[in-house]
Design a protein around this motif. Sequence first.
Motif, short mmCIF file in Angstrom:
data_model
loop_
_atom_site.label_atom_id
_atom_site.label_comp_id
_atom_site.label_asym_id
_atom_site.label_seq_id
_atom_site.Cartn_x
_atom_site.Cartn_y
_atom_site.Cartn_z
N TYR A 23 0.71 -1.37 -0.14
CA TYR A 23 0.00 0.05 -0.06
C TYR A 23 0.99 1.32 0.01
O TYR A 23 0.14 2.32 0.01
CB TYR A 23 -1.02 -0.05 1.24
N GLN A 41 -9.19 -0.20 -4.26
CA GLN A 41 -8.34 -1.25 -3.73
C GLN A 41 -7.98 -0.65 -2.11
O GLN A 41 -8.01 -1.29 -1.18
CB GLN A 41 -7.08 -1.18 -4.55
N ALA A 45 -9.09 -2.13 1.40
CA ALA A 45 -8.09 -2.42 2.49
C ALA A 45 -8.53 -1.79 3.77
O ALA A 45 -8.30 -2.41 4.62
CB ALA A 45 -6.70 -1.95 1.94
N VAL A 243 -4.01 -0.52 7.52
CA VAL A 243 -3.83 -2.08 7.09
C VAL A 243 -2.98 -2.53 8.08
O VAL A 243 -3.24 -3.76 8.63
CB VAL A 243 -3.10 -2.04 5.92
#
Length: 380
Positions: A23, A41, A45, A243
């Motif tokens: 990321y 995306q 996440a 994340v």
Amino acid sequence: MTYLDYNATTPVDPAVLDAMLPYFREHFGNAASRTHVYGWQAADAVAQARDQVARLLGVSEKEIVFTSGATESVNLALKGASEARRSASGHIITVETEHKAVLDTCDHLARLGADVTYITPHADGLIDPAQVEAALRPDTLLISVMVANNETGVIQPIDAIAQLAQDRGILFHTDATQAVGKLPLNLSDGLIDMLSLSGHKLYGPKGVGALITRKHVKLTAQQDGGRHERGRRSGTLNVPGIVGLGKAAELCHQQLMTETIRLCALRDRLEQGILSHVRGTVVNGNTTHRLPNTTNISFANVDGEHLLDSLSELAASNGSACTSATTEPSYVLKAMGLSDELAYASVRFSLGRFTTDDEIDRAVQHVTDTVARLRVEFAG
């Protein structure tokens, strides 16, 4: 050097780092960008991390506000709740041994007109729910009591205190920074209205945290611009950090019981080794209701200002990392009745996921040798 300062911060778990790395470059989108795959995306996440934190604490994903850390979470909880109730001049109850994030925020609200009651703990660091009940007033709007103290590891009876608050329609906030990932915390009973946590205390990255705020709690945002996080905290989300926090929460959820047993054994091994080899040592704080990884030990007849510096093979502390730059004795230990001399000569040892048996044995020997040498110098 043996690292025994896990309450100050933890190393990022390798699995957490692996989850974060994509990321930064491959999936670098802004989670608020909903018109292309990069944003999708990132948003996916963040949603996954929200679910991982929710599972650890038994809350809804919609009750999680991602922040920069526990300090911001505390500020949002206390200031936001006070402003939302249009009562910056209301009454707040907290404890003298809270983290500075809570105490300084309460001081700020006091300067705006709030009346703050600071409860003094007993000598073992515990407070009694009866002390909180005695402090209640008709205008009490908020109670803030931490789950576990960062210096002594003492665990407060927050369920009983939260029940007092709920019975009277008073908001209850807890700083759970040291407890999340170390203790089984499940908010599904609805007693806790707001809970603050930080990623770097549970093997996640620094610069990310969360405020759990139940659906009925009204908060006034403390930073504006974009109305992110359901209007409760504006600002572009730190996707890699979030994340990492999510993965760290997942790992803690999986390992909680086994790690608790292992850390209790290591802590007791360290503590008993020091107490049996070094005379004039006392454990500060309740030894029944405390974190599995923490012991705070005072060493009599030692120059406290030189004690930590002399423990050159150990990374430990004599208080909160947020106050380590000061030369004052620990305000937590002082509130528990320790003298300046003993507060100066107290060391917090906090263990973690990567602490080994050999490190504990080396630490016991190093502390024993160092204190013996310092006492000779002190006596001379």
